[in-house]
Design an enzyme around this catalytic site. Structure first.
Site, PDB file in Angstrom:
ATOM      1  CG  ASN A  62      -0.418  -0.150   2.534  1.00 51.44           C
ATOM      2  OD1 ASN A  62       0.468  -0.955   2.761  1.00 51.44           O
ATOM      3  ND2 ASN A  62      -0.932   0.615   3.483  1.00 51.44           N
ATOM      4  CD  GLU A  64      -1.378   4.958   4.709  1.00 47.71           C
ATOM      5  OE1 GLU A  64      -2.027   4.026   5.213  1.00 47.71           O
ATOM      6  OE2 GLU A  64      -0.802   5.824   5.403  1.00 47.71           O
ATOM      7  CE1 TYR A  68      -4.938   9.628   5.283  1.00 46.51           C
ATOM      8  CE2 TYR A  68      -6.560  11.332   5.705  1.00 46.51           C
ATOM      9  CZ  TYR A  68      -5.480  10.581   6.117  1.00 46.51           C
ATOM     10  OH  TYR A  68      -4.942  10.780   7.351  1.00 46.51           O
ATOM     11  CD  GLU A  75      -5.248  -5.835  -1.324  1.00 49.79           C
ATOM     12  OE1 GLU A  75      -5.778  -6.368  -0.344  1.00 49.79           O
ATOM     13  OE2 GLU A  75      -4.894  -4.622  -1.329  1.00 49.79           O
TER      14      GLU A  75
END
Length: 160
Positions: A62, A64, A68, A75
């Site tokens: 992931n 970030e 946001y 994935e």
């Protein structure tokens, strides 16, 4: 009115060592990828490793962002990378693992809805299922044989 019940079938493994050898390796790679996550806001690290029919393994973690919606789940990082770099390859399996920097996660965490939809698109595109294995930092590993087991009544191109 009639009611219908939707059921899924899944397998539960107590430890990584119970997985087939190739999936053990895939989960180990996902655990390594998890440590490369950029998660300064949530402190929730996710790592994925997907295997292509050729044997190639593609990693994702992931990523970030302070804005946001601009971040991306592990994935989708992996599946989009596979789609860009190996466009004609079939994805056979995907391993997912998570770790929180705030507390231990010992239950299996499935992909979010956006990732399920993205993975379903690739499964439909390749016309073959993608086996998904997911776990927390520790604990049981859950396997579903197809993305559609996680996304019944999913949306696809036939509706367009």
């Amino acid at each position: 009115m009639k009611k219908q019940k939707i059921e899924i079938s899944l397998e539960v493994f107590e430890t990584i060592s119970e997985l087939p050898k190739d999936i053990q390796e895939l989960m180990n790679k996902a655990q390594q990828a998890r440590e490369n996550a950029y998660a300064p806001y949530s402190r929730f690290r996710v790592g994925t490793a997907l295997q292509l029919a050729s044997g190639e393994i593609v990693l994702g973690s992931n990523q970030e962002n302070a804005a946001y919606p601009s971040g991306l789940c592990a994935e989708r990082v992996a599946v989009f990378s596979a789609g860009a770099n190996f466009p004609n390859q079939t994805i056979t399996s995907l391993a997912i693992t998570v770790r929180s920097e705030n507390h231990e996660i010992s239950e299996a965490i499935a992909p979010c809805g956006a990732c399920r939809q993205s993975l379903a698109e690739y499964e439909q595109k390749q016309k073959s299922p993608i086996a998904i294995y997911f776990m927390g930092e520790t604990g049981e590993i859950i396997k579903v044989a197809s993305v559609m087991d996680l996304l019944p009544l999913g949306f696809d191109a036939k509706y367009l």
